[in-house]
Scaffold this motif. Structure first.
Motif, mmCIF file in Angstrom:
data_model
loop_
_atom_site.group_PDB
_atom_site.id
_atom_site.type_symbol
_atom_site.label_atom_id
_atom_site.label_comp_id
_atom_site.label_asym_id
_atom_site.label_seq_id
_atom_site.Cartn_x
_atom_site.Cartn_y
_atom_site.Cartn_z
ATOM 1 N N PRO A 387 0.674 -1.271 -0.382
ATOM 2 C CA PRO A 387 0.271 0.418 0.192
ATOM 3 C C PRO A 387 0.925 1.089 -0.478
ATOM 4 C CG PRO A 387 0.132 -1.173 2.110
ATOM 5 C CD PRO A 387 0.725 -2.188 1.471
ATOM 6 N N ASP A 388 0.231 2.343 -0.458
ATOM 7 C CA ASP A 388 0.719 3.653 -0.500
ATOM 8 C C ASP A 388 0.400 3.876 0.490
ATOM 9 O OD1 ASP A 388 1.612 5.861 -2.118
ATOM 10 O OD2 ASP A 388 0.106 7.122 -0.820
ATOM 11 N N LEU A 389 2.134 4.611 1.083
ATOM 12 C CA LEU A 389 1.567 5.341 2.804
ATOM 13 C C LEU A 389 0.772 6.576 3.301
ATOM 14 C CD1 LEU A 389 2.924 5.979 5.715
ATOM 15 C CD2 LEU A 389 5.173 7.405 4.214
ATOM 16 N N TYR A 526 -7.255 -2.948 2.817
ATOM 17 C CA TYR A 526 -5.735 -3.684 2.626
ATOM 18 C C TYR A 526 -5.554 -5.410 2.985
ATOM 19 C CZ TYR A 526 -4.424 1.239 1.121
ATOM 20 O OH TYR A 526 -4.633 2.397 0.836
ATOM 21 N N GLY A 527 -7.017 -5.043 4.405
ATOM 22 C CA GLY A 527 -6.555 -6.761 4.678
ATOM 23 C C GLY A 527 -5.490 -7.257 5.517
ATOM 24 N N TRP A 528 -4.124 -7.892 5.351
ATOM 25 C CA TRP A 528 -2.848 -8.056 5.719
ATOM 26 C C TRP A 528 -1.542 -7.538 5.408
ATOM 27 C CZ3 TRP A 528 -4.270 -10.080 10.610
ATOM 28 C CH2 TRP A 528 -5.111 -10.366 10.897
ATOM 29 N N VAL A 529 -1.520 -6.483 6.043
ATOM 30 C CA VAL A 529 -0.587 -5.911 6.231
ATOM 31 C C VAL A 529 0.801 -6.512 6.465
ATOM 32 C CG1 VAL A 529 0.499 -3.330 5.252
ATOM 33 C CG2 VAL A 529 -1.665 -3.828 4.834
ATOM 34 N N ARG A 530 1.878 -6.239 6.189
ATOM 35 C CA ARG A 530 3.092 -7.116 6.503
ATOM 36 C C ARG A 530 4.037 -5.659 6.794
ATOM 37 N NH1 ARG A 530 8.713 -6.732 4.379
ATOM 38 N NH2 ARG A 530 7.962 -6.902 2.393
#
Length: 742
Positions: A387-389, A526-530
Motif C-alpha cells: 500500500p501507499d503510505l 488492504y487486509g493483512w499488511v506485512r
C-alpha cells in the motif's frame, strides 16, 4: 439376571470404555480411577433402586444426588492442599472449577496435571453416565445410547492436534455393542410372557441366536470403525471441523513452524534450501504459516478449514485486487515442511501432491501430513500487497473474518506490557501511525538481535525482551509487535517463512538461516499488511509503507533485500468499506470473547436442561405408549386406566380405593358432565376386562384414547398455572412405586 441389571452393567461398560478416549487430553490419567468409581457407584445404585421397584424419576434423582455429593467431596479433597485455612467449602469448590476452566482455556493438549481439570472431567463423565442410563433404562431407547459416550469421544477429537486413532472409535463401538447385546438379551427374556416355567427355559440367556446376532452387529461395526478411522479426518481444538484423513477437508494437525525457527537460525552451516525466479523486480518473502492465536503460551495455530484446489479465493480484506501479477518459479533443495512456501498474496499455484488451502490466511498445507518437500519444483502466481503510505494512513484497523482470534487481547496479559504499548503509541493518531511507532521502537538501537537462548517463556519471556534485556531474534520482535498492535486495537498475527534471500544472477537463493518471522496487521480495504520490526542488520530497510518519516525506522542501512514496488496495488477510495474494529476501552480488555469458556458453559447448561427435562420426557413417553392403540384389548383398557390414575396424582389428587366402578364414580363426581360420562364408560370397560368371561368390546376400546384425553382435560381444568407447570415438569406419578391395581 434381571433385565434392569443387565442394562445397568452394559451402560457402565460403555461409559467406562468411553472414558479412555479422554486420556490424550491430559498428562494426568488419575481421573480415570475417580471416574470409574463414580460410574460404578451410580450403576450399582441404579440396579438396587430398580430392583426395589422405584420409578425412573426416583432413580434419576438418586443418581443426581450421588453425582453432586461425589463431585463436591472430590472437589474439597483436591482443594484442601491449596486452599487457605478457613475458606468456605462452597467457595473452595467453585474456585477449583474456575481454576480448571482457566487451565483448559490456556493450556494446549495434552494439558499439564491440574486438580480443577480432574474435577471437571470426573463430573462431566458422571453426567454422561446418568444420561446414558436414562436413555437405556429410563425411557427405553437403547439405540440412542451412543450419543452421550460419543460426546466424550468428541472432546479429544476436538481437542487434539493429532489423529484420534482407530482405538478411540473401537472404545465407543464396543461399548455401544454391549448395550445392544444387553437389549437383545432383555428382548428374548420378554418372550417368556405367558409361557410356563418349563417352556420358558433358556430364554434370556446368551443363546447361539443372541451371540450370532451380536456377531452380525459387531463385524460391520468394527470394519466400519477401522475404515472410518483411516478415511475420516481428525477433529481438532479449539474449533470444530474435519482434518487429516484423506477423506476430509481440514482442519488437520499442523506442526508448529516456530519450533524449527531458532534451530535453523543456529545451524553450524548456512546451506541453501530454496531457489526461485520471479517475473517482477526484487525478491519476495516466502511465507509458510500464519499464527493467529495469542495467549500465555505465545503464538500458535488454530484449526483451519482446508479446501481442495490450487486456485485461491479472494484476498481477505482487500477491496481492490492489484492488477499486476507476479509469477514465481520455486525449487526446494533441502528442506522438509508440511507447508508450501509461497509469496503473499498467492492467487494460484501448481504443485504436485494433495495440497489444500485455508481461505483466511491463504496458507497452503499438505493434506496427507507429508513433511517432504525436497527436490520439489512448482510455480505460483501472486500479487504484492504494497500500500501507499498516504493511503494507509487514512485506513482504519479493520475487522477480519476471524477477529474473535486475531483481535483478541488475553485478559491475563501483564499490565506492564499493556502500558508499554499505550506509551509507545501515545502520540500517534491513526492505526498506521501506531503500527509505525511500534515498529520504529523495536528497530531502534536499544534492541539487539541475538539467537542465544534466553530465560523464561510466554509472558515472562516477552517482559524480559521488552522491559529488561532487550535481546532476541525475529520471533521475539514479531511477537512483541503483534502483541502491542492488538493492545492498541489493530488485529494481528505472526507469520513464519523465509526472507527473500540473496540474488544469484537472474534468480534468488534462500538459505536455512533466512528462516524468519514477521507480523501482519489488518487494515480496512488492504487486509493483512506485512510489517518488519526485526533490526535492519538482518532484514535491511523496513517496507516503505511502514515508515512514517525518514528517521523513524531506526538504524536502517540502505540495503533492502526486498525491492517490492509501491505502485503494484491500486489505491482504494478514501472511505473504507469495512467497519473498523472496536478498540479496547481499557488496557488488557479482550477484543473478542473466549469461545472456549462460552462453549463449556453452554454445554453444562445443555446437560442441566436435559436432566431437568427428563421427568417430563419420561412421563410424556409413558402416556404415548399407553394410548398408542396397540396390544390386546384388555391391555389397552388397563393402560388407559393407569394413565387416568397417574393424571389424578400429577395434579395433586388422590386415587380412591375400591372396585373400578366405585373409583369411577368418585372420580366422575369431580368432573363436568361429558368427562364424567367418559370416566364411567372407562370404569365399566375395566370391570368387564377384568371379571367377564370374555371381552370383545372393540368399538369402545377404539375410543379409549379420546375418552382418556377428555378425562385428563377435566382433571386438569380446575388447576392454576403453577399446578399445571409442576404436573408437566415434575409429575408426581413418576415418584410412586408401581402397585398392582385391584
Amino acid at each position: 439376571m434381571r433385565a434392569s441389571d443387565r442394562s445397568s452393567i452394559a451402560v457402565m461398560i460403555s461409559v467406562m470404555l468411553a472414558c479412555l478416549t479422554v486420556i490424550p487430553l491430559t498428562q494426568d490419567g488419575s481421573f480415570i480411577a475417580f471416574s470409574w468409581i463414580l460410574i460404578i457407584a451410580i450403576g450399582a445404585a441404579s440396579m438396587g433402586l430398580r430392583r426395589a421397584g422405584l420409578a425412573s424419576s426416583a432413580v434419576l434423582a438418586a443418581q443426581l444426588v450421588i453425582l453432586l455429593v461425589y463431585s463436591f467431596g472430590l472437589g474439597l479433597t483436591l482443594s484442601s492442599a491449596t486452599s487457605a485455612i478457613g475458606t468456605p467449602r462452597f467457595e473452595r469448590y467453585g474456585a477449583l472449577w474456575a481454576a480448571g476452566i482457566e487451565h483448559m482455556r490456556t493450556q494446549a493438549s495434552p494439558m499439564e496435571p491440574d486438580n480443577g481439570v480432574k474435577l471437571i472431567f470426573v463430573t462431566v463423565i458422571g453426567m454422561i453416565m446418568i444420561m446414558t442410563d436414562l436413555l437405556v433404562s429410563g425411557i427405553g431407547r437403547p439405540a440412542w445410547a451412543i450419543a452421550p459416550p460419543a460426546t466424550l469421544f468428541l472432546v479429544p477429537a476436538l481437542g487434539l492436534g493429532t489423529d484420534t486413532g482407530v482405538l478411540s472409535f473401537c472404545y465407543i463401538a464396543v461399548g455401544y455393542l454391549a448395550i445392544l447385546v444387553a437389549e437383545g438379551l432383555n428382548s428374548t427374556a420378554r418372550w417368556t410372557r405367558g409361557l410356563s416355567r418349563d417352556s420358558a427355559e433358556g430364554f434370556g440367556a446368551p443363546t447361539p441366536v443372541v451371540w450370532r446376532a451380536a456377531g452380525y452387529l459387531a463385524a460391520p461395526a468394527i470394519i466400519a470403525t477401522v475404515v472410518l478411522g483411516f478415511v475420516l479426518p481428525t477433529l481438532y481444538l479449539p474449533g470444530i471441523g474435519f482434518g487429516s484423513g484423506p477423506g476430509g477437508n481440514g482442519p488437520l494437525q499442523l506442526t508448529d513452524p516456530t519450533l524449527d525457527l531458532r534451530r535453523n537460525l543456529n545451524q553450524p552451516e548456512d546451506r541453501p534450501v530454496i531457489e526461485y525466479r520471479t517475473t517482477d523486480s526484487g525478491g519476495v518473502y516466502l511465507r509458510l504459516a500464519s499464527l493467529p492465536q495469542f495467549n500465555a503460551n505465545g503464538w500458535s495455530n488454530v484449526p483451519i478449514q482446508l479446501i481442495r484446489g490450487q486456485k485461491l479465493p479472494t484476498i481477505p480484506g482487500v477491496s481492490t485486487e492489484p492488477a499486476k501479477k507476479r509469477r514465481t518459479t520455486i525449487r526446494v533443495l533441502d528442506f522438509a515442511s508440511q507447508y508450501l512456501p509461497l509469496p503473499y498474496a498467492s492467487r494460484s499455484f501448481d504443485a504436485q501432491g494433495d495440497w489444500r488451502y485455508d481461505a483466511n490466511a491463504l496458507v497452503v498445507v499438505n493434506a496427507g501430513g507429508s513433511q517432504e518437500l525436497r527436490r520439489m519444483s512448482y510455480s505460483v502466481e501472486s500479487v504484492d500487497i504494497t500500500p501507499d503510505l498516504r493511503d494507509l494512513n487514512k485506513a482504519v484497523a479493520g475487522t477480519p473474518a476471524d477477529a474473535a482470534v486475531t483481535a483478541a487481547v488475553p485478559p491475563d496479559l501483564p499490565d506492564s506490557l499493556v502500558q508499554l504499548a499505550n506509551r509507545i503509541t501515545a502520540k500517534a493518531d491513526t492505526a498506521a501511525e501506531k503500527a509505525a511507532a511500534i515498529q520504529a521502537y523495536l528497530r531502534s538501537s536499544q534492541f539487539t538481535y541475538s539467537t542465544e537462548p534466553l530465560p523464561g517463556s510466554g509472558y515472562e519471556a516477552m517482559q524480559n525482551f521488552l522491559l529488561r534485556d532487550h535481546k532476541g531474534y525475529c520471533e521475539q520482535f514479531a511477537s512483541a509487535m503483534a502483541m502491542m498492535a492488538r493492545v492498541v486495537g489493530i488485529p494481528s498475527r505472526v507469520s513464519v517463512g523465509f526472507l527473500p534471500g540473496e540474488q544469484d544472477e537472474d534468480g534468488w537463493k534462500v538459505s536455512i538461516r533466512d528462516m524468519h518471522a514477521w507480523p501482519e496487521l489488518y487494515f480496512a480495504n488492504y487486509g493483512w499488511v506485512r510489517f518488519e520490526p526485526t533490526p535492519s542488520s538482518v532484514t535491511g530497510t523496513a517496507p516503505a509503507w511502514t515508515v512514517q518519516d525518514s528517521g523513524s525506522s531506526g538504524d536502517d542501512p540502505s540495503a533492502n533485500p526486498s525491492s517490492e514496488s509501491n505502485d503494484n496495488q491500486s489505491a482504494p477510495g478514501d472511505e473504507p468499506s469495512i467497519e473498523p474494529s472496536l478498540q479496547p476501552d481499557a488496557p488488557g480488555q479482550t477484543a473478542g470473547a473466549g469461545w472456549e469458556r462460552t462453549l463449556i458453559w453452554a454445554g453444562v447448561s445443555l446437560v442441566l436442561l436435559l436432566i431437568l427435562a427428563a421427568p417430563a420426557t419420561i412421563r410424556l413417553r409413558r402416556r404415548s405408549n399407553r394410548l398408542n392403540g396397540s396390544g390386546a384389548a384388555e391391555e389397552q383398557v388397563e393402560a388407559a386406566w393407569a394413565e387416568i390414575r397417574d393424571t389424578v396424582l400429577d395434579y395433586g389428587g388422590s386415587w380412591p380405593d375400591g372396585s373400578p366402578r366405585a373409583i369411577g364414580q368418585e372420580v366422575a363426581e369431580r368432573l363436568d358432565q361429558r368427562e364424567s360420562e367418559s370416566m364411567s364408560r372407562v370404569a365399566t370397560l375395566v370391570e368387564r376386562s377384568r371379571y367377564a368371561r370374555s371381552f370383545a368390546d372393540g368399538s369402545a376400546v377404539g375410543e379409549l384414547p379420546t375418552m382418556t384425553s377428555e378425562i385428563r382435560h377435566g382433571v386438569a381444568a380446575p388447576s392454576d398455572w403453577r399446578r399445571k407447570f409442576i404436573a408437566l415438569v415434575l409429575p408426581r406419578s413418576l415418584f410412586r412405586r408401581k402397585l398392582k391395581e385391584p
